[in-house]
Design an enzyme around this catalytic site. Sequence first.
Site, short mmCIF file in Angstrom:
data_model
loop_
_atom_site.label_atom_id
_atom_site.label_comp_id
_atom_site.label_asym_id
_atom_site.label_seq_id
_atom_site.Cartn_x
_atom_site.Cartn_y
_atom_site.Cartn_z
N LYS A 89 0.25 4.30 -0.20
CA LYS A 89 -0.26 5.53 0.42
C LYS A 89 0.02 6.71 -0.53
O LYS A 89 -0.06 6.56 -1.74
CB LYS A 89 0.33 5.70 1.81
CG LYS A 89 0.15 4.41 2.64
CD LYS A 89 0.45 4.54 4.09
CE LYS A 89 0.19 3.20 4.78
NZ LYS A 89 0.35 3.25 6.23
N GLU A 124 -6.36 4.98 7.92
CA GLU A 124 -6.05 6.39 7.63
C GLU A 124 -7.24 7.09 6.97
O GLU A 124 -7.47 8.27 7.21
CB GLU A 124 -4.78 6.48 6.76
CG GLU A 124 -3.55 6.14 7.60
CD GLU A 124 -2.38 5.55 6.81
OE1 GLU A 124 -2.38 5.62 5.57
OE2 GLU A 124 -1.48 4.99 7.47
N HIS A 173 -9.33 1.74 4.92
CA HIS A 173 -8.04 1.79 5.63
C HIS A 173 -8.17 2.72 6.83
O HIS A 173 -8.89 3.73 6.76
CB HIS A 173 -6.95 2.27 4.67
CG HIS A 173 -5.58 2.12 5.25
ND1 HIS A 173 -5.06 3.05 6.14
CD2 HIS A 173 -4.65 1.16 5.10
CE1 HIS A 173 -3.84 2.64 6.50
NE2 HIS A 173 -3.56 1.52 5.88
N SER A 216 3.57 -2.58 10.08
CA SER A 216 5.01 -2.79 10.27
C SER A 216 5.48 -4.18 9.82
O SER A 216 6.37 -4.76 10.44
CB SER A 216 5.42 -2.50 11.71
OG SER A 216 5.17 -1.13 12.03
N GLY A 250 3.02 1.95 10.78
CA GLY A 250 4.06 2.96 10.66
C GLY A 250 4.79 3.23 11.97
O GLY A 250 5.51 4.23 12.08
N GLU A 258 -5.49 -4.58 10.38
CA GLU A 258 -4.40 -3.64 10.58
C GLU A 258 -4.59 -2.92 11.91
O GLU A 258 -5.32 -1.92 11.98
CB GLU A 258 -4.37 -2.60 9.46
CG GLU A 258 -4.12 -3.19 8.09
CD GLU A 258 -3.43 -2.20 7.17
OE1 GLU A 258 -2.52 -2.63 6.45
OE2 GLU A 258 -3.75 -1.00 7.20
N ASN A 310 0.89 -1.16 0.00
CA ASN A 310 0.00 0.00 0.00
C ASN A 310 0.92 1.21 0.00
O ASN A 310 1.55 1.51 1.01
CB ASN A 310 -0.89 0.00 1.25
CG ASN A 310 -1.64 1.31 1.41
OD1 ASN A 310 -1.70 2.12 0.48
ND2 ASN A 310 -2.22 1.52 2.59
#
Length: 252
Positions: free
Chosen positions: A12, A98, A96, A214, A174, A168, A10
Amino acid sequence: MSRTPFLAGNWKMYKTGAEAVSFIEAAKPLLAGVSGRQAAVAVPFTAIAEAAKAAQGSGVLIGAQNVYWEKEGAYTGEISVGMLKAAGASFVILGHSERRQFFGDTDEWVARKLQAALEGSLVPVVCVGESLAQREANETFAVLGAQLKGSLAGLTADKAATLVVAYEPVWAIGTGKTATAAQAQEVHAFLRGELRNLLGDKAAAETRILYGGSVKPDNVKSLMSEPDIDGALVGGAALKPDSFAQIVKFDV
Ligand code: 13P
């Protein structure tokens, strides 16, 4: 029952079309001859067409990171399933964390996007995940159960053949903090049980559940050795062709 491992990057909001092409050209020889798994990259909208062209014949699927559910219309800034398909995307990430956190995506929106993706034959990768505060408050299973049910609302078993789910944990994205393989497996087994409740035995047995947060070349093998972890959704470590290829070749 066999679930082909799905190893997806991904990207991003990283990489232009030209950068995507360089990545794919570099990754191709590293992935040549690798079989028994599906490699994929979800790229920015603006890189889909070039990436898809560069990836032709490589076996690497190109996907998008979001979509809108309407086919067309006065929806400034939005992109439809048909547009993604025409550009060369074959899958799409939905919900997602985010998007949920920064752009207001809700379970209800994810469910509508899911219906649109399935109608347009775009493979959906539906993401769920708990925050650190929710994990520490022992709400992990309640949160994930509700997210999964809400995000899959309206989905029926006969339409679920291409469904992919991604777990996730928000605290692992991250941050360098991976869920341990055992922690992830515990959640994946729970999610598979919830899929069984929602969609029945066949869909539960066939749906791939990816882990994201991660994932790196040095931890992917232990994650993938768990029975209910069927792949990975990878951010940072999927931005370089060699680490992406190492992840795709987790067992080679
Ligand atoms: P990282 O691999 O950078 O933690 O990102 C995970 C992620 O959000 C993939 O969708």
